[in-house]
Design an enzyme around this catalytic site. Structure first.
Site, PDB file in Angstrom:
ATOM      1  N   GLY A 276     -21.683 -37.580  18.135  1.00 26.55           N
ATOM      2  CA  GLY A 276     -21.499 -39.032  18.136  1.00 26.55           C
ATOM      3  C   GLY A 276     -22.566 -39.708  17.294  1.00 26.55           C
ATOM      4  O   GLY A 276     -22.312 -40.716  16.627  1.00 26.55           O
TER       5      GLY A 276
ATOM      6  N   ASP B 258     -28.257 -39.929  29.687  1.00 23.38           N
ATOM      7  CA  ASP B 258     -28.256 -38.481  29.473  1.00 23.38           C
ATOM      8  C   ASP B 258     -29.163 -37.767  30.470  1.00 23.38           C
ATOM      9  O   ASP B 258     -28.766 -36.799  31.122  1.00 23.38           O
ATOM     10  CB  ASP B 258     -28.691 -38.146  28.036  1.00 23.38           C
ATOM     11  CG  ASP B 258     -27.582 -38.456  27.043  1.00 23.38           C
ATOM     12  OD1 ASP B 258     -26.473 -38.811  27.494  1.00 23.38           O
ATOM     13  OD2 ASP B 258     -27.809 -38.341  25.830  1.00 23.38           O
TER      14      ASP B 258
ATOM     15  N   LYS C 163     -26.037 -27.464  20.723  1.00 17.29           N
ATOM     16  CA  LYS C 163     -25.838 -28.845  20.265  1.00 17.29           C
ATOM     17  C   LYS C 163     -27.180 -29.558  20.103  1.00 17.29           C
ATOM     18  O   LYS C 163     -27.365 -30.323  19.153  1.00 17.29           O
ATOM     19  CB  LYS C 163     -24.959 -29.595  21.260  1.00 17.29           C
ATOM     20  CG  LYS C 163     -24.517 -30.956  20.776  1.00 17.29           C
ATOM     21  CD  LYS C 163     -23.375 -31.464  21.628  1.00 17.29           C
ATOM     22  CE  LYS C 163     -22.584 -32.542  20.900  1.00 17.29           C
ATOM     23  NZ  LYS C 163     -23.248 -33.824  20.869  1.00 17.29           N
TER      24      LYS C 163
ATOM     25  N   HIS D 235     -23.529 -29.171  26.204  1.00 15.14           N
ATOM     26  CA  HIS D 235     -24.881 -28.634  26.299  1.00 15.14           C
ATOM     27  C   HIS D 235     -25.599 -29.052  27.572  1.00 15.14           C
ATOM     28  O   HIS D 235     -26.273 -28.263  28.216  1.00 15.14           O
ATOM     29  CB  HIS D 235     -25.674 -29.064  25.062  1.00 15.14           C
ATOM     30  CG  HIS D 235     -25.687 -30.558  24.824  1.00 15.14           C
ATOM     31  ND1 HIS D 235     -26.804 -31.238  24.462  1.00 15.14           N
ATOM     32  CD2 HIS D 235     -24.711 -31.496  24.899  1.00 15.14           C
ATOM     33  CE1 HIS D 235     -26.520 -32.522  24.318  1.00 15.14           C
ATOM     34  NE2 HIS D 235     -25.253 -32.697  24.581  1.00 15.14           N
ATOM     35  N   ARG D 236     -25.443 -30.325  27.939  1.00 15.94           N
ATOM     36  CA  ARG D 236     -26.202 -30.803  29.108  1.00 15.94           C
ATOM     37  C   ARG D 236     -25.673 -30.214  30.411  1.00 15.94           C
ATOM     38  O   ARG D 236     -26.435 -30.032  31.363  1.00 15.94           O
ATOM     39  CB  ARG D 236     -26.219 -32.328  29.158  1.00 15.94           C
ATOM     40  CG  ARG D 236     -26.905 -32.923  27.962  1.00 15.94           C
ATOM     41  CD  ARG D 236     -27.493 -34.289  28.178  1.00 15.94           C
ATOM     42  NE  ARG D 236     -27.912 -34.801  26.882  1.00 15.94           N
ATOM     43  CZ  ARG D 236     -28.997 -34.388  26.228  1.00 15.94           C
ATOM     44  NH1 ARG D 236     -29.793 -33.492  26.767  1.00 15.94           N
ATOM     45  NH2 ARG D 236     -29.276 -34.871  25.035  1.00 15.94           N
TER      46      ARG D 236
ATOM     47  N   ASP E 146     -25.720 -30.623  16.105  1.00 16.75           N
ATOM     48  CA  ASP E 146     -25.516 -32.031  15.772  1.00 16.75           C
ATOM     49  C   ASP E 146     -26.278 -32.460  14.524  1.00 16.75           C
ATOM     50  O   ASP E 146     -25.811 -33.320  13.769  1.00 16.75           O
ATOM     51  CB  ASP E 146     -25.931 -32.925  16.956  1.00 16.75           C
ATOM     52  CG  ASP E 146     -24.808 -33.022  17.989  1.00 16.75           C
ATOM     53  OD1 ASP E 146     -23.863 -32.218  17.895  1.00 16.75           O
ATOM     54  OD2 ASP E 146     -24.881 -33.896  18.866  1.00 16.75           O
TER      55      ASP E 146
ATOM     56  N   GLU F  73     -19.656 -35.830  25.829  1.00 15.64           N
ATOM     57  CA  GLU F  73     -19.140 -34.553  25.351  1.00 15.64           C
ATOM     58  C   GLU F  73     -17.957 -34.072  26.185  1.00 15.64           C
ATOM     59  O   GLU F  73     -17.049 -33.413  25.710  1.00 15.64           O
ATOM     60  CB  GLU F  73     -20.243 -33.498  25.348  1.00 15.64           C
ATOM     61  CG  GLU F  73     -21.183 -33.585  24.150  1.00 15.64           C
ATOM     62  CD  GLU F  73     -22.257 -34.667  24.262  1.00 15.64           C
ATOM     63  OE1 GLU F  73     -22.118 -35.580  25.116  1.00 15.64           O
ATOM     64  OE2 GLU F  73     -23.232 -34.608  23.490  1.00 15.64           O
TER      65      GLU F  73
ATOM     66  N   ASN G  85     -19.060 -32.473  17.073  1.00 19.18           N
ATOM     67  CA  ASN G  85     -18.961 -33.321  18.258  1.00 19.18           C
ATOM     68  C   ASN G  85     -20.178 -34.241  18.323  1.00 19.18           C
ATOM     69  O   ASN G  85     -20.661 -34.573  19.402  1.00 19.18           O
ATOM     70  CB  ASN G  85     -18.868 -32.447  19.520  1.00 19.18           C
ATOM     71  CG  ASN G  85     -18.349 -33.234  20.717  1.00 19.18           C
ATOM     72  OD1 ASN G  85     -17.940 -34.385  20.584  1.00 19.18           O
ATOM     73  ND2 ASN G  85     -18.378 -32.622  21.886  1.00 19.18           N
TER      74      ASN G  85
END
Ligand code: DC
Length: 674
Positions: A96, A332, A435, A404-405, A52, A360, A94
């Site tokens: 944001g 998150d 990411k 990723h999360r 990112d 995502e 990706n």
């Protein structure tokens, strides 16, 4: 960083030690935008290096910002609010945090200075809404075309020089889908000239307020004091000239509080009281909203202490407590609570998470599907999820949805032995962690412990110049496993004996030295007693010393424990003489590599030539054959395949083909058999 299609996690039992977090994504990308558009040069310390931030950096470079790396510091020379490039196509992956603020900033700059910009991303980016931001920008006089589905990227932004923005009336923006729309406006507005203060009014209940707080804190660092009335009205001070950001000179990016959540959870799940888990890079002084995750984790049972820049976590209440929590301020990090819920003694209900559906991936659906796979009972709604812990843990193949999360959260399910399970996990596409946290799994394995018998071992042996070292390293890299080059231990022992003036034939003295060998492997280099011996270990003379010291049974047994200690999660590839016969006799896959003497002589010849050493192939072949004979017939650890070893003749195979063969054999034996 592993470049592998999947990563198998053995059941993990405990965690202790220390991890250092990468920089915060939210702070990194805001700082980059501010520094890139400010007047002057900003030295950015501890910037996150991830997918990112890379797309943001590429975009700034394309816009003409100056970027210069000096060690761990990035010097960003900003545009001072003046467009240097008036046409560009920016690919924003990706991210944001890159798409929304850049769209707003470029829209306002193009509307006043002229320009034409196209902003696009990966297919998922084109499903993530931006319409509310576009709707706020168009009434100001910004020209924004939807190049795909209206309300979603890709966008074309254009404008003529000399335009003025209609900022005399309050700018209205919705705040209930993503707070990034408001953040984008607040970051962009100071760039353009206004005759009076500009008011931004939020429509709907603003979500994720702590992220807006980060925006305000960083704007203040760059000289812009935005005044806020509640969470409904924000007043950006007027500027006759625009381009008003001023660089603070240097700025430090704190560790990522969302990334910290995985290790806070890990401490609560698996760190014993006497061996807590220390997390460095973020602490009690954090400006990130996700630091509030700590309180939620404490409510579930974590015992946390903290100071500036650090947290320390251990298990408190056990099992964890199920909680009900409005997660709106920590969208998150709340994902991590959903996984902690697996270890609770009652269901956990997380509400206020509608925004998960536009991240995502649709994170509510994804989380529900994957938690069910490990055995949890999950109820999902439009804006909530409720997770009841498994009664029976299941081995699971975890999809990560390029999120990723999802990968980082679900990896915590591998600690199921602490809750009575014994289930391995397969994480598909583990690279998606790049990411925000490229080294996540390395960090996890540096603190996680598995029972040695749960850690799979592949042994690789073979005669000299068969290419076993190269193959072992490639297989370890392909699987994301640890590597034991046992020859290096004998080589280091030989070298240390030489340093100490010992005869390699003095078995007792050399064995004593081997038992205390201070040898570390780090970042592809080898350190003996604090000296870099990477090159010395590979010398022919060191190999000769090794072959002498390795003939002593006392030396072999002195190195035994050291070799066993390499058996660490997620798995071990062990290369060397007696790996499959003596050190890891129970290894589920043993490979014995062979190649014809002619082929091996040729390879050795090429190797020598490349080092500028001349040699005759015939002599080399004679040497090899003599050494094979000596190795086979020696009484201590003779060269012979383990009885259950698979023979791999690589005379006709390239290295890739050999790796593929070993991986195919492993597929038939590993926990997720093909
Ligand atoms: O694989 P290598 O060339 O680095 O090995 C150096 C020497 O150590 C060689 O003579 C074989 C010996 N060795 C051993 O006896 N047992 C091992 N497990 C590894 C190497």
């Amino acid at each position: 960083m592993y470049d592998i299609p999947h990563l198998d996690l053995p059941p993990l039992r405990s965690a202790s030690g220390a991890v250092r977090l990468p920089g915060s994504k939210s702070i990194s990308n805001r700082v980059l935008l501010l520094a890139g558009l400010a007047e002057g040069t900003t030295a950015v310390h501890d910037l996150l290096d991830s997918d990112d931030t890379r797309v943001m950096l590429d975009a700034l470079a394309a816009l003409g910002c100056g970027l210069r790396r000096e060690g761990a510091v990035l010097h960003v020379t900003g545009l001072g609010g003046r467009l240097a490039v008036h046409e560009a196509r920016l690919f924003l992956g990706n991210a944001g945090t890159a798409m929304r603020p850049l769209a707003a900033a470029l829209a306002m700059l193009a509307a006043t200075q002229g320009g034409r910009f196209e902003l696009s991303g990966v297919p998922r980016m084109h499903e993530r809404p931006i319409g509310d931001l576009v709707d706020a920008l168009r009434p100001l006089g910004c020209t924004i075309e939807d190049l795909g589905t209206p309300g979603y990227p890709p966008l074309r932004i254009s404008g003529q020089a000399g335009g003025r923005l209609a900022t005399d009336k309050p700018i209205r923006v919705r705040g209930d889908v993503s707070s990034q729309f408001l953040t984008a406006l607040l970051l962009a507005l100071p760039l353009v000239a206004h005759d009076s203060d500009v008011v931004v009014e939020v429509e709907g209940e603003l979500i994720s307020k702590p992220y807006v707080e980060i925006t305000l804190a960083l704007l203040a660092r760059f000289g812009i004091g935005v005044h806020r009335e509640g969470w409904q009205r924000f007043i950006v001070p007027c500027s006759k000239h625009g381009g008003r950001y001023r660089t603070p000179g240097r700025i430090h990016v704190e560790g990522d509080a969302s990334s910290a959540s995985y290790f806070v959870a890990l401490g609560a799940i698996a760190a014993r009281a006497e061996a807590p888990l220390r997390i460095e890079g973020v602490g009690s002084d954090s400006i990130q909203g996700d630091i509030r995750f700590v309180a939620a984790a404490q409510a579930m049972g974590a015992e946390v202490s903290s100071g500036p820049g650090w947290l320390q976590v251990r298990r408190g209440r056990w099992p964890l407590a199920g909680i009900t929590l409005d997660c709106n301020p920590i969208p998150d990090a709340a994902m991590t609570l959903a996984v902690m819920a697996l270890y609770a003694d009652a269901p956990t209900r997380l509400t206020g998470i509608a925004s998960w559906r536009v991240k995502e991936t649709d994170r509510i659906a994804a989380m529900a599907a994957e938690l069910r796979k490990v055995g949890a009972t999950v109820i999902e709604g439009a804006d909530f999820i409720e997770v009841a812990p498994p009664t029976r843990w299941q081995p699971a193949v975890i999809h990560t949805y390029d999120d990723h999360r999802m990968a980082m959260c679900l990896s915590l399910a591998a600690f199921n032995p602490v809750a009575g399970g014994h289930a391995p996990l397969r994480i598909l596409d583990p690279r998606c962690v790049a990411k925000t946290f490229p080294d996540y799994f390395e960090a996890l394995f540096s603190v996680a412990t598995a029972a040695p018998e749960d850690v799979p071992v592949i042994t690789i042996d073979g005669p000299t110049a068969s290419g076993k070292g190269t193959l072992a390293a490639a297989v370890a890299a392909a699987l994301g496993w640890q590597l034991l080059d046992s020859g290096a231990l004998y080589r280091a022992t030989g070298l240390a004996a030489q340093w100490d003036g010992l005869s390699p034939d003095d078995e007792a003295a050399v064995a004593q030295l081997a038992a205390r060998l201070d040898l570390r492997f780090e970042g592809g280099r080898s350190w003996l007693r604090g000296h870099d011996v990477t090159e010395d270990l590979r010398l022919e003379s060191t190999g000769l010393l090794a072959s002498r010291v390795s003939a002593h049974p006392a030396v072999r047994s002195a190195l035994h424990g050291l070799q066993l200690a390499f058996r660490r999660a997620p798995g071990l590839v062990a290369d060397g003489r007696d790996m499959g016969t003596v050190v890891f006799p129970g290894a589920p896959l043993k490979v014995f590599l062979t190649a014809s003497p002619a082929e091996r002589a040729e390879r050795r010849h090429k190797q020598l030539i490349s080092k500028g050493i001349s040699a005759s192939i015939a002599d080399l072949r004679a040497d090899l054959e003599a050494r094979d004979e000596r190795d086979r017939s020696r009484s201590v650890a003779p060269l012979k395949p383990a009885e259950d070893a698979l023979l791999l003749d690589n005379s006709q195979l390239g290295i890739d083909e050999s790796v593929q063969q070993v991986l195919a054999w492993w597929q038939q034996r590993g926990p997720f058999r093909a």
